[in-house]
Scaffold this motif. Structure first.
Motif, PDB file in Angstrom:
ATOM      1  N   LEU A  43       0.831  -1.201   0.000  1.00 57.05           N
ATOM      2  CA  LEU A  43       0.000   0.000   0.000  1.00 57.05           C
ATOM      3  C   LEU A  43       0.866   1.252   0.000  1.00 57.05           C
ATOM      4  O   LEU A  43       0.543   2.237  -0.676  1.00 57.05           O
ATOM      5  CB  LEU A  43      -0.920  -0.010   1.222  1.00 57.05           C
ATOM      6  CG  LEU A  43      -1.904   1.149   1.332  1.00 57.05           C
ATOM      7  CD1 LEU A  43      -2.827   1.221   0.121  1.00 57.05           C
ATOM      8  CD2 LEU A  43      -2.720   1.052   2.621  1.00 57.05           C
ATOM      9  N   LEU A  44       1.976   1.208   0.732  1.00 59.47           N
ATOM     10  CA  LEU A  44       2.905   2.335   0.722  1.00 59.47           C
ATOM     11  C   LEU A  44       3.448   2.566  -0.688  1.00 59.47           C
ATOM     12  O   LEU A  44       3.563   3.713  -1.145  1.00 59.47           O
ATOM     13  CB  LEU A  44       4.041   2.050   1.712  1.00 59.47           C
ATOM     14  CG  LEU A  44       5.017   3.157   2.076  1.00 59.47           C
ATOM     15  CD1 LEU A  44       5.609   2.884   3.460  1.00 59.47           C
ATOM     16  CD2 LEU A  44       6.165   3.268   1.078  1.00 59.47           C
ATOM     17  N   TYR A  45       3.771   1.493  -1.374  1.00 57.99           N
ATOM     18  CA  TYR A  45       4.251   1.609  -2.757  1.00 57.99           C
ATOM     19  C   TYR A  45       3.182   2.232  -3.658  1.00 57.99           C
ATOM     20  O   TYR A  45       3.497   3.064  -4.512  1.00 57.99           O
ATOM     21  CB  TYR A  45       4.639   0.222  -3.264  1.00 57.99           C
ATOM     22  CG  TYR A  45       4.965   0.165  -4.732  1.00 57.99           C
ATOM     23  CD1 TYR A  45       6.234   0.488  -5.202  1.00 57.99           C
ATOM     24  CD2 TYR A  45       3.991  -0.209  -5.668  1.00 57.99           C
ATOM     25  CE1 TYR A  45       6.535   0.441  -6.550  1.00 57.99           C
ATOM     26  CE2 TYR A  45       4.287  -0.258  -7.017  1.00 57.99           C
ATOM     27  CZ  TYR A  45       5.548   0.069  -7.450  1.00 57.99           C
ATOM     28  OH  TYR A  45       5.832   0.025  -8.792  1.00 57.99           O
ATOM     29  N   ARG A  46       1.946   1.840  -3.449  1.00 53.97           N
ATOM     30  CA  ARG A  46       0.867   2.415  -4.275  1.00 53.97           C
ATOM     31  C   ARG A  46       0.724   3.909  -4.012  1.00 53.97           C
ATOM     32  O   ARG A  46       0.542   4.700  -4.955  1.00 53.97           O
ATOM     33  CB  ARG A  46      -0.447   1.698  -3.971  1.00 53.97           C
ATOM     34  CG  ARG A  46      -0.530   0.272  -4.493  1.00 53.97           C
ATOM     35  CD  ARG A  46      -1.902  -0.311  -4.186  1.00 53.97           C
ATOM     36  NE  ARG A  46      -2.056  -1.663  -4.691  1.00 53.97           N
ATOM     37  CZ  ARG A  46      -3.165  -2.394  -4.536  1.00 53.97           C
ATOM     38  NH1 ARG A  46      -4.202  -1.877  -3.871  1.00 53.97           N
ATOM     39  NH2 ARG A  46      -3.229  -3.619  -5.019  1.00 53.97           N
ATOM     40  N   TYR A  47       0.761   4.324  -2.748  1.00 62.95           N
ATOM     41  CA  TYR A  47       0.655   5.746  -2.438  1.00 62.95           C
ATOM     42  C   TYR A  47       1.745   6.547  -3.151  1.00 62.95           C
ATOM     43  O   TYR A  47       1.472   7.616  -3.717  1.00 62.95           O
ATOM     44  CB  TYR A  47       0.768   5.975  -0.925  1.00 62.95           C
ATOM     45  CG  TYR A  47      -0.456   5.611  -0.140  1.00 62.95           C
ATOM     46  CD1 TYR A  47      -1.728   5.825  -0.654  1.00 62.95           C
ATOM     47  CD2 TYR A  47      -0.359   5.066   1.138  1.00 62.95           C
ATOM     48  CE1 TYR A  47      -2.862   5.494   0.063  1.00 62.95           C
ATOM     49  CE2 TYR A  47      -1.485   4.737   1.867  1.00 62.95           C
ATOM     50  CZ  TYR A  47      -2.737   4.954   1.332  1.00 62.95           C
ATOM     51  OH  TYR A  47      -3.852   4.627   2.052  1.00 62.95           O
ATOM     52  N   ALA A  48       2.963   6.024  -3.131  1.00 66.94           N
ATOM     53  CA  ALA A  48       4.093   6.794  -3.641  1.00 66.94           C
ATOM     54  C   ALA A  48       4.175   6.761  -5.161  1.00 66.94           C
ATOM     55  O   ALA A  48       4.308   7.810  -5.805  1.00 66.94           O
ATOM     56  CB  ALA A  48       5.398   6.270  -3.024  1.00 66.94           C
ATOM     57  N   PHE A  49       4.083   5.560  -5.761  1.00 72.75           N
ATOM     58  CA  PHE A  49       4.420   5.418  -7.181  1.00 72.75           C
ATOM     59  C   PHE A  49       3.221   5.144  -8.082  1.00 72.75           C
ATOM     60  O   PHE A  49       3.378   5.108  -9.290  1.00 72.75           O
ATOM     61  CB  PHE A  49       5.456   4.295  -7.352  1.00 72.75           C
ATOM     62  CG  PHE A  49       6.719   4.537  -6.577  1.00 72.75           C
ATOM     63  CD1 PHE A  49       7.631   5.482  -7.006  1.00 72.75           C
ATOM     64  CD2 PHE A  49       6.980   3.844  -5.416  1.00 72.75           C
ATOM     65  CE1 PHE A  49       8.798   5.725  -6.301  1.00 72.75           C
ATOM     66  CE2 PHE A  49       8.146   4.064  -4.696  1.00 72.75           C
ATOM     67  CZ  PHE A  49       9.048   5.007  -5.137  1.00 72.75           C
ATOM     68  N   VAL A  50       2.049   4.931  -7.500  1.00 70.94           N
ATOM     69  CA  VAL A  50       0.832   4.783  -8.308  1.00 70.94           C
ATOM     70  C   VAL A  50      -0.035   6.024  -8.174  1.00 70.94           C
ATOM     71  O   VAL A  50      -0.472   6.602  -9.173  1.00 70.94           O
ATOM     72  CB  VAL A  50       0.047   3.517  -7.908  1.00 70.94           C
ATOM     73  CG1 VAL A  50      -1.247   3.422  -8.710  1.00 70.94           C
ATOM     74  CG2 VAL A  50       0.899   2.264  -8.124  1.00 70.94           C
ATOM     75  N   TYR A  51      -0.296   6.464  -6.915  1.00 69.73           N
ATOM     76  CA  TYR A  51      -1.116   7.651  -6.680  1.00 69.73           C
ATOM     77  C   TYR A  51      -0.284   8.930  -6.650  1.00 69.73           C
ATOM     78  O   TYR A  51      -0.857  10.020  -6.574  1.00 69.73           O
ATOM     79  CB  TYR A  51      -1.877   7.503  -5.359  1.00 69.73           C
ATOM     80  CG  TYR A  51      -2.635   6.212  -5.232  1.00 69.73           C
ATOM     81  CD1 TYR A  51      -3.307   5.654  -6.319  1.00 69.73           C
ATOM     82  CD2 TYR A  51      -2.674   5.525  -4.025  1.00 69.73           C
ATOM     83  CE1 TYR A  51      -3.994   4.469  -6.202  1.00 69.73           C
ATOM     84  CE2 TYR A  51      -3.364   4.339  -3.893  1.00 69.73           C
ATOM     85  CZ  TYR A  51      -4.022   3.804  -4.980  1.00 69.73           C
ATOM     86  OH  TYR A  51      -4.698   2.624  -4.859  1.00 69.73           O
TER      87      TYR A  51
END
Length: 314
Positions: A274-282
């Motif tokens: 989820l941290l990866y999604r916040y940073a590099f997806v969203y």
């Protein structure tokens, strides 16, 4: 008759005492050695500050800012944390991470210890068996993930072929909400158990043989020798590996990222994913930094317990 007078010879300079010269030389060498040591220490501290402490402090500050790296950062205070707690995936990610950690303790904690106990009983080919157990650790993680993806393939995968050979129905290993997390834990256990097994083998090798001999003379069975000799003698190592495994499994990322992508239906979304999604997806680095700060605090608590135990043992 005149008394002859003796001519006075000039006084010779008194050479410095040898012990004083040695003391002065030792003092100079000590100062030079200390300066050299401090120079090496300063270089290490500078590198540590630049590549460790600065990113930590920078990450803590980013958690209180709105950062996209496309516009100047703006201070938003606790807004990122409020948005984080309002996100339904936040609770899901922590729940999945806790579930993964619990399953990893069931499989990944007991299995290496049992393997070490069995290998410790072998008198021949012990080195070969240790290398065999450690081989999965030497594989690159992405290779391990791709290998197990083929194992879990619902069509020609190895596991389904084995099940069909026994007349059992094929399973959707990575596509089922009930089996996906268990499948990830099996991959993680297989890939990382080699190191823990070698640690247990070293601990078992340090147990005095007289204890086992006394237990055998008392008629103790294998189960009683394991319970009354092996486990008490390795209790400290078991506790330390337990804490280290909790710290490691709570940072699980590559297994869900490569094998499931967080699915199905977010059943395998973990904190780091989820941290990866916040940073590099969203593209929301502020919320990603807030998430990492919370994870840092949780892992710091376990690390404090670990340091407390190791300090008490020493």
């Amino acid at each position: 008759m005149a008394t002859p007078t003796l001519s006075k010879r000039p006084a010779r300079p008194v050479p410095p005492r040898k012990d004083a010269a040695d003391t002065s030389g030792r003092r100079r060498r000590r100062v030079r050695d200390n300066l050299t040591a401090y120079a090496f220490l300063a270089a290490g501290l500078i590198c540590f500050a630049l590549f460790s402490w600065y990113p930590i402090v920078r990450g803590l500050l980013l958690g209180f800012q709105e950062v996209t790296f496309a516009q100047p950062a703006t201070w938003v205070g606790w807004q990122n944390y409020q948005r984080l707690f309002d996100d339904p995936l936040f609770a899901t990610a922590w729940t999945n991470t806790g579930y993964f950690t619990l399953l990893a303790l069931v499989f990944g904690f007991a299995l290496p210890f049992a393997t070490a106990v069995v290998l410790n009983e072998f008198r021949h080919a012990r080195s070969y068996l240790r290398v065999t157990v450690y081989l999965p650790v030497m594989l690159p993680p992405i290779v391990t993930m791709l290998l197990w993806r083929w194992f879990y393939d619902p069509g020609p995968g190895l596991f389904n072929n084995v099940l069909q050979g026994f007349g059992l129905p094929a399973q959707q290993w990575l596509e089922s909400e009930n089996l996906a997390m268990v499948s990830l834990v099996l991959v993680s256990t297989w890939a990382n158990m080699g190191t823990t097994t070698l640690i247990y083998l070293a601990a078992l090798g340090s147990i005095p043989g007289e204890l086992y001999e006394a237990a055998e003379l008392d008629g103790a069975s294998i189960r009683r020798r394991l319970w009354h000799v092996t486990i008490p003698q390795t209790r400290f190592i078991l506790m330390i590996t337990l804490l280290l495994q909790v710290i490691g499994t709570m940072q699980v990322f590559i297994e869900p990222y490569v094998l499931t992508g967080g699915g199905p239906d977010d059943a395998t979304v973990t904190v780091l994913l989820l941290l990866y999604r916040y940073a590099f997806v969203y593209n929301d680095f502020g919320m990603a930094s807030a998430m990492s700060t919370l994870l840092f605090v949780v892992l710091g608590l376990f690390a404090a317990v670990y340091l407390r135990l190791t300090r008490g043992k020493s």
